[in-house]
Design a protein around this motif. Structure first.
Motif: not given
Length: 162
Positions: A84-96
């Motif tokens: 679960t990543l903070d990519d700076g957009t304010g919405t969490d990003r999921t990467i496997l």
């Protein structure tokens, strides 16, 4: 001088070492050359691509700084970690990412990494992965070595890489 950061699990680490909490043990191949006495003649890297990519094609890839908020092992998978990543957009990003052989989830929380963020979602084990984390891979003394690209924590989430 470039030094490897000792955050990688021992290559071929056993399940017993995982259960004992020894996942953060550094392999000989990932500590500084001086400290481990790495024989550079045993390092093998892939050949460079012969085909050129034009700048317009390259510039379509969106490389961003991401901060690891959470990282867990994907149930029923030996290889996959779910980030679960903070990519700076304010919405969490999921990467496997299939790097569990090299890292334990808890050692990656709080790290600053690099991801390609504009890849189409790809379902793995029923979970959509929305991007790709960048790693350096080579062979050392006949064994694969992988290092997740980690950056200085001062770099903010969402910073674009050129």
């Amino acid at each position: 001088m470039v030094a490897f950061v000792p955050t990688m699990k021992s290559i071929g680490g056993s399940d017993a070492s995982k259960k004992a909490g020894n996942g953060a043990a550094a392999s000989e191949a990932c500590v500084s050359k001086e400290a481990a006495g790495i024989d550079l003649s045993k390092v093998k890297v892939e050949s460079l691509f012969e085909d050129f990519v034009d700048f317009d094609t390259f510039s379509k890839s969106d490389f961003r700084v991401v901060k690891v908020k959470e990282c867990t092992a994907v149930p029923k998978s030996k290889k996959l970690l779910q980030f679960t990543l903070d990519d700076g957009t304010g919405t969490d990003r999921t990467i496997l990412s299939g790097i569990h052989e090299y890292y334990e989830p808890e050692e990656l929380v709080g790290k600053t990494c690099v991801a390609i963020t504009n890849l189409p979602p790809r379902a793995m084990m029923g979970i959509d992965s929305c991007g790709m984390l960048i790693s350096a891979v080579c062979e050392y003394d006949g064994k694969e070595m992988l290092n997740l690209l980690m950056l200085d924590d001062q770099i903010p989430a969402g910073a674009k890489l050129y």
